[in-house]
Scaffold this active site. Structure first.
Site, PDB file in Angstrom:
ATOM      1  N   GLY A  43       0.831  -1.200   0.000  1.00 51.65           N
ATOM      2  CA  GLY A  43       0.000   0.000   0.000  1.00 51.65           C
ATOM      3  C   GLY A  43       0.862   1.244   0.000  1.00 51.65           C
ATOM      4  N   LEU A  50      -1.330   7.222   2.526  1.00 50.68           N
ATOM      5  CA  LEU A  50      -0.607   8.017   3.529  1.00 50.68           C
ATOM      6  C   LEU A  50       0.165   7.136   4.505  1.00 50.68           C
ATOM      7  CD1 LEU A  50      -3.107  10.904   4.291  1.00 50.68           C
ATOM      8  CD2 LEU A  50      -1.012  10.979   2.951  1.00 50.68           C
ATOM      9  N   ALA A  51      -0.455   6.062   4.982  1.00 45.63           N
ATOM     10  CA  ALA A  51       0.227   5.186   5.947  1.00 45.63           C
ATOM     11  C   ALA A  51       1.397   4.473   5.286  1.00 45.63           C
ATOM     12  CB  ALA A  51      -0.756   4.190   6.539  1.00 45.63           C
ATOM     13  N   HIS A  57     -20.999   8.083   6.455  1.00 46.75           N
ATOM     14  CA  HIS A  57     -20.713   9.510   6.293  1.00 46.75           C
ATOM     15  C   HIS A  57     -21.992  10.241   5.906  1.00 46.75           C
ATOM     16  CE1 HIS A  57     -18.868  13.252   5.134  1.00 46.75           C
ATOM     17  NE2 HIS A  57     -17.664  12.804   5.479  1.00 46.75           N
ATOM     18  N   ARG A  71     -20.269  12.477  12.805  1.00 45.43           N
ATOM     19  CA  ARG A  71     -20.839  11.860  11.611  1.00 45.43           C
ATOM     20  C   ARG A  71     -21.957  10.873  11.916  1.00 45.43           C
ATOM     21  NH1 ARG A  71     -15.202  10.853   8.223  1.00 45.43           N
ATOM     22  NH2 ARG A  71     -14.912  13.041   7.661  1.00 45.43           N
ATOM     23  N   GLU A 105      -5.876   2.800   8.078  1.00 42.90           N
ATOM     24  CA  GLU A 105      -7.244   2.274   8.121  1.00 42.90           C
ATOM     25  C   GLU A 105      -7.278   0.754   8.169  1.00 42.90           C
ATOM     26  OE1 GLU A 105     -11.487   2.877   5.704  1.00 42.90           O
ATOM     27  OE2 GLU A 105      -9.617   3.630   4.838  1.00 42.90           O
TER      28      GLU A 105
END
Length: 641
Positions: free
Chosen positions: A40, A43-44, A266, A330, A425
């Site tokens: 992946g 961002l992570a 959401h 949310r 995530e």
């Protein structure tokens, strides 16, 4: 399965410092001898690859896209949280910690969340140094805006493109390490299996998506940064390629899966408009800073919104939650939108929508100011709907978005399989039953830049720094299993007996998941879903049509493998929802609600992380429980009134 969270002793503000000091270290000369696989490049993954490469490790980075820049992190719009308190409005590390634990409905580990709040400020400094173009005030200082679930302004943003700009920062840092040779990039590869030797993660099996070749890669440690599983619902805000395969196949190799039923609904998405949609579009939560949510007071009122007088509108969030108004979290905003529509006040052709109105903001601040904040979001909405939100309200409705559940990890981000880590995530650790807006980017970068680089060394220091290889029979066995599944997926086409497309079964599964395990859940519906999903799965394997071959670029085959995993994982998700007989976050069990129809938690019986252990095909998984204790934030009935 043993669940040792490895949380350090002592005051919460000192735990992370204590952890870092007590960790074993790998000296710089030895770092050059270790290999780490990172799956992946969001961002992570990108931040972890950049940082581990900078430290001297040899990193193999894999992504399913043609470029790391296409990772789904680019879709994040509204911002990233940090406790800088630039506004002087009362923010602090402890308040960010408190808001995040409360926002997650007291179903997250205190120690992990506090660490997240601690390192949040470092993230902003890191990204500014990389040149991320955060919005700034007139004097040049970084701007902040408010977000749901907080009464302070702590969200840093780059218009409505925050995820993309942050990813470009992490990507450039990673590509610098690619140029030095410390990170080797493998694009257009999909992880198909985890290789475990003597109970320890030793590598991965991937499919080259261009040639179809099955490839084997070894390393001293494996890091999954593969995002969430929202596409199990078919319609979600996730990119079409987002999937559960890497995490789920690691679960089948021994990694515990935690809280799979915790998915984020959401509240601010463009409503469903037909049967042939492939995904939903998110409109940033930042819009609720200036947009007012309302429905007509009269049921079934189909007048144009501009023709409905002010006294005939119900600004229901402002009415019910005067302290937070349109900035409730949310889950609260989503559940109230559903309730308004269920009671007959929904708008649009389907009646499944509410208005998000900017007329007051434009009148108050002027169109130029509003467009500077949200211009690209307004343009995106207008392109999709052919409606100008500066002239009439947006139509929005809740949709599946982020996933709080994921692979179980300890304080070091290691799963129950030694040597296998999960970040961002992909893990369960920081958000409980509901993620506050602008915290996803915070967690992904925190894990990659400031947590994993400290904790992975503690493990690698115990591993002999000898070269790795794929000679162990476990690699060949795993590769053969992958080949067998591919052959099985293609067999109906070859025999000419298949009857339905992959999407047909994905839609069937998604409808079951949304109807019976979406915003509202009850025992009877969940039991029906548990009965129906195995039937859909059996039909899939019997009748699915996958054209083409495995020795070429074949997107139908890619989707088929992912849907095959969703058809197994969906059952695990529903099973988890069935055993959690409480309402928490956006997961509204109809049997568990207050007199005011709010979510009613059951702390006495469900204050734990539900961790599932795979027991084999056709056998029910085993449930393990990690108790949650709260020393610093007392669980209470959440109130945003």
């Amino acid at each position: 399965m043993q669940l040792d969270a490895k949380i350090p002793e002592g005051p919460i503000a000192e735990k992370w410092d204590k952890c870092r000091f007590s960790n074993k270290l790998v000296n710089p000369a030895n770092k050059r001898k270790y290999e780490v696989i990172i799956v992946g490049t969001g961002l992570a993954g990108a931040s972890a690859a950049a940082t581990l490469g900078e430290l001297g490790y040899n990193v193999k980075s894999f992504c399913i896209q043609d470029s790391p820049r296409r990772a789904h992190s680019i879709a994040a719009q509204g911002g990233i949280n940090a406790a800088k308190n630039y506004q002087g409005d009362g923010d602090s590390i402890f308040r960010l910690f408190y808001d995040t634990v409360k926002g997650g409905d007291f179903r997250a580990r205190e120690a992990n969340v506090y660490r997240l709040a601690q390192v949040s400020n470092n993230i902003i400094d890191q990204c500014v140094a990389q040149g991320v173009p955060f919005a700034r005030e007139y004097g040049g200082t970084l701007a902040n805006r408010s977000f749901g679930g907080a009464q302070v302004s702590r969200t840093f943003y780059a218009r409505g493109q925050t995820g993309q700009q942050l990813l470009l920062g992490a990507y450039t840092a990673m590509m610098r390490q690619v140029a030095t040779g410390k990170v080797k990039m493998y694009t257009r590869r999909e992880m198909m299996d985890l290789v475990v030797v003597d109970g320890v993660a030793k590598g991965i099996i991937v499919r080259n998506l261009v040639t179809g070749e099955i490839e084997k890669y070894s390393a001293h440690a494996v890091v999954l940064a593969t995002g969430g599983y929202g596409n199990v619902y078919f319609l979600s805000t996730n990119a079409m390629a987002s999937n559960v395969t890497a995490a789920y196949r690691s679960y089948k190799r021994g990694a515990g899966f935690a809280n799979p039923c915790f998915v984020q609904i959401h509240p601010t998405c463009i409503p469903v408009h037909g049967e042939f949609q492939s995904k939903l579009t998110l409109m940033s939560e930042s819009l609720r800073n200036d947009g007012r949510v309302w429905v007509p007071k009269a049921k079934g009122d189909k007048r144009h919104p501009n023709d409905i007088p002010e006294d005939e509108r119900d600004y229901y969030l402002e009415r019910k939650y005067p302290s937070f108004g349109n900035l409730v979290p949310r889950d609260v905003a989503s559940r109230n939108a559903k309730q308004a529509c269920d009671e007959g006040h929904g708008i649009g052709e389907t009646g499944l929508g509410v208005y998000l109105d900017f007329a007051d903001a434009i009148k108050r601040d002027g169109l130029d100011v509003v467009m500077r904040k949200y211009g690209n979001l307004f343009h995106m909405y207008q392109k999709i709907t052919d409606s100008d939100p500066t002239k009439e309200p947006m139509q929005i409705y809740p949709a599946i978005h982020y996933t709080m559940g994921g692979l179980w990890v300890d304080y070091h981000l290691m799963t129950t399989v030694p040597g296998l880590y999960a970040t961002g995530e992909c893990n369960f650790s920081d958000h409980g039953a509901n993620r506050l807006g602008a915290s996803a980017l915070m967690q992904g970068l925190a894990d990659g830049y400031f947590v994993l680089p400290y904790t992975i060394g503690n493990y690698l220091a115990t591993v002999p720094p000898v070269p790795t290889n794929t000679n162990d029979p476990a690699f060949e066995a795993a590769a053969n299993e992958v080949k067998d599944q591919i052959a099985k997926l293609l067999k109906n086409t070859k025999s000419g007996k298949g009857g339905q497309t992959v999407d047909h079964y994905h839609k069937e599964l998604g409808k079951i998941m949304w109807d019976y395990c979406g915003m509202a859940r009850k025992k009877e519906g969940l039991e029906y879903a548990l009965k129906r999903i195995p039937e859909i799965r059996a039909e899939f394997w019997e009748n699915v049509v996958v054209p083409g071959s495995g020795q070429e670029l074949n997107q139908s085959l890619e989707r088929a493998g992912r849907v095959a995993d969703f058809l197994e994982f969906g059952e695990l998700l529903v099973r988890d929802a069935l055993q959690r007989e409480e309402s928490c976050g956006g997961h509204f069990r109809e049997e568990s609600q207050t007199e005011e129809n709010e979510a009613k938690r059951d702390d006495a019986n469900f204050s734990y992380v539900a961790v599932w252990e795979y027991k084999g095909q056709g056998t029910a998984p085993a449930l393990h429980k990690e108790p949650l204790t709260f020393e610093y934030v007392t669980p209470s009935q959440r109130s945003y009134k």
